[in-house]
Write a protein that holds these residues in place. Structure first.
Motif, PDB file in Angstrom:
ATOM      1  N   ILE A 159       0.837  -1.208   0.000  1.00  0.00           N
ATOM      2  CA  ILE A 159       0.000   0.000   0.000  1.00  0.00           C
ATOM      3  C   ILE A 159       0.869   1.255   0.000  1.00  0.00           C
ATOM      4  O   ILE A 159       0.622   2.199  -0.751  1.00  0.00           O
ATOM      5  CB  ILE A 159      -0.981  -0.016   1.183  1.00  0.00           C
ATOM      6  N   ARG A 160       1.914   1.269   0.816  1.00  0.00           N
ATOM      7  CA  ARG A 160       2.816   2.426   0.870  1.00  0.00           C
ATOM      8  C   ARG A 160       3.511   2.642  -0.466  1.00  0.00           C
ATOM      9  O   ARG A 160       3.521   3.746  -1.010  1.00  0.00           O
ATOM     10  CB  ARG A 160       3.870   2.231   1.966  1.00  0.00           C
ATOM     11  N   VAL A 161       4.101   1.592  -1.016  1.00  0.00           N
ATOM     12  CA  VAL A 161       4.847   1.710  -2.273  1.00  0.00           C
ATOM     13  C   VAL A 161       3.909   2.123  -3.406  1.00  0.00           C
ATOM     14  O   VAL A 161       4.256   2.996  -4.220  1.00  0.00           O
ATOM     15  CB  VAL A 161       5.586   0.389  -2.596  1.00  0.00           C
ATOM     16  N   ALA A 162       2.726   1.534  -3.453  1.00  0.00           N
ATOM     17  CA  ALA A 162       1.756   1.880  -4.497  1.00  0.00           C
ATOM     18  C   ALA A 162       1.345   3.345  -4.401  1.00  0.00           C
ATOM     19  O   ALA A 162       1.247   4.037  -5.420  1.00  0.00           O
ATOM     20  CB  ALA A 162       0.531   0.977  -4.397  1.00  0.00           C
ATOM     21  N   ALA A 163       1.133   3.828  -3.191  1.00  0.00           N
ATOM     22  CA  ALA A 163       0.716   5.223  -3.005  1.00  0.00           C
ATOM     23  C   ALA A 163       1.817   6.190  -3.416  1.00  0.00           C
ATOM     24  O   ALA A 163       1.558   7.185  -4.115  1.00  0.00           O
ATOM     25  CB  ALA A 163       0.318   5.459  -1.547  1.00  0.00           C
ATOM     26  N   ILE A 190      -2.133  -1.560  -6.989  1.00  0.00           N
ATOM     27  CA  ILE A 190      -1.807  -2.535  -5.936  1.00  0.00           C
ATOM     28  C   ILE A 190      -1.748  -3.944  -6.517  1.00  0.00           C
ATOM     29  O   ILE A 190      -0.851  -4.729  -6.177  1.00  0.00           O
ATOM     30  CB  ILE A 190      -2.820  -2.440  -4.774  1.00  0.00           C
ATOM     31  N   GLY A 191      -2.683  -4.268  -7.400  1.00  0.00           N
ATOM     32  CA  GLY A 191      -2.687  -5.595  -8.017  1.00  0.00           C
ATOM     33  C   GLY A 191      -1.417  -5.853  -8.822  1.00  0.00           C
ATOM     34  O   GLY A 191      -0.867  -6.960  -8.797  1.00  0.00           O
ATOM     35  N   GLY A 192      -0.954  -4.836  -9.534  1.00  0.00           N
ATOM     36  CA  GLY A 192       0.281  -4.968 -10.302  1.00  0.00           C
ATOM     37  C   GLY A 192       1.488  -5.186  -9.410  1.00  0.00           C
ATOM     38  O   GLY A 192       2.388  -5.968  -9.738  1.00  0.00           O
ATOM     39  N   LEU A 193       1.515  -4.496  -8.264  1.00  0.00           N
ATOM     40  CA  LEU A 193       2.624  -4.693  -7.326  1.00  0.00           C
ATOM     41  C   LEU A 193       2.595  -6.093  -6.723  1.00  0.00           C
ATOM     42  O   LEU A 193       3.637  -6.721  -6.540  1.00  0.00           O
ATOM     43  CB  LEU A 193       2.574  -3.653  -6.200  1.00  0.00           C
ATOM     44  N   ARG A 194       1.398  -6.587  -6.424  1.00  0.00           N
ATOM     45  CA  ARG A 194       1.291  -7.945  -5.868  1.00  0.00           C
ATOM     46  C   ARG A 194       1.744  -8.982  -6.903  1.00  0.00           C
ATOM     47  O   ARG A 194       2.343  -9.989  -6.560  1.00  0.00           O
ATOM     48  CB  ARG A 194      -0.126  -8.199  -5.381  1.00  0.00           C
ATOM     49  N   LYS A 195       1.475  -8.719  -8.171  1.00  0.00           N
ATOM     50  CA  LYS A 195       1.950  -9.628  -9.221  1.00  0.00           C
ATOM     51  C   LYS A 195       3.473  -9.571  -9.313  1.00  0.00           C
ATOM     52  O   LYS A 195       4.136 -10.595  -9.472  1.00  0.00           O
ATOM     53  CB  LYS A 195       1.328  -9.271 -10.566  1.00  0.00           C
ATOM     54  N   LEU A 196       4.047  -8.371  -9.178  1.00  0.00           N
ATOM     55  CA  LEU A 196       5.498  -8.217  -9.189  1.00  0.00           C
ATOM     56  C   LEU A 196       6.122  -9.011  -8.038  1.00  0.00           C
ATOM     57  O   LEU A 196       7.134  -9.685  -8.220  1.00  0.00           O
ATOM     58  CB  LEU A 196       5.872  -6.731  -9.089  1.00  0.00           C
ATOM     59  N   ILE A 197       5.494  -8.937  -6.866  1.00  0.00           N
ATOM     60  CA  ILE A 197       5.979  -9.702  -5.716  1.00  0.00           C
ATOM     61  C   ILE A 197       5.915 -11.195  -6.014  1.00  0.00           C
ATOM     62  O   ILE A 197       6.866 -11.939  -5.753  1.00  0.00           O
ATOM     63  CB  ILE A 197       5.169  -9.351  -4.444  1.00  0.00           C
TER      64      ILE A 197
END
Length: 184
Positions: A140-144, A150-157
């Motif tokens: 949430i912090r990085v996305a903001a 957020i979904g794209g960041l979770r896929k990156l993870i």
């Protein structure tokens, strides 16, 4: 005395040759068959060396995923832990300060949800990896900050999670942050 002196000198010379020459050469020879040929596994970004795969780095900016704290301030020349017991007041104070800092940078997070690896240093002080849960709590912090989905960041993870059949899944923080910088 003479009876023991000559055998002692011979034994000392033999041990020097075995342990000071032969053994180090053997270990160096074995290292050449390891991944990276015993020279460390460098991580490149845009053709430049930005770090090593097995050495953690300090990321303090809110736009990056942060790794495990280091008891040696990420100094690879002085690897080591704090050696303080979990009941030590100084250790407890340090951990509480890390919790408070994490909560200040990640509003809406509850202290009980913070994975322990984000507030406790590893034994070496140089752990380069975090768990998927430790990365997810920072999404949430990085996305903001980066204005990302957020979904794209979770896929990156998920894409950067090393699945292990022997131990827990882990994510190399340096590689994750390099991939994060590559997102536009």
């Amino acid at each position: 005395m003479k009876k023991y002196l000559l055998p002692s000198i011979k034994l000392t010379l033999i041990l020097i040759l075995l342990l000071g020459v032969a053994y180090p050469l053997l270990i160096a020879g074995v290292a050449h068959f390891a991944r990276g040929a015993g020279k460390g596994r460098v991580v490149l970004s845009n053709g430049k060396v930005v770090g090593y795969e097995n050495v953690g780095q300090k990321f303090t900016s809110d736009k990056y995923f942060q790794g495990r704290p280091s008891a040696v301030d990420y100094n690879a020349a002085g690897s080591g832990g704090s050696n303080k017991a979990v009941s030590n007041p100084d250790y407890l104070k340090t951990v509480q300060e890390r919790i408070d800092t994490f909560l200040a940078h990640n509003p809406g997070t509850v202290a009980a949800d913070i994975p322990s690896e984000l507030v406790t240093a590893s034994g070496s002080g140089l752990d380069p990896d975090i768990s998927p849960a430790a990365a997810d709590i920072q999404v949430i912090r990085v996305a903001a900050v980066r204005h990302l989905d957020i979904g794209g960041l979770r896929k990156l993870i998920a894409d950067h999670t090393d699945k292990s059949w022997l131990g827990p899944d882990k994510i190399n923080v340096l590689k994750l942050n390099i991939a994060l910088d590559a997102l536009k």
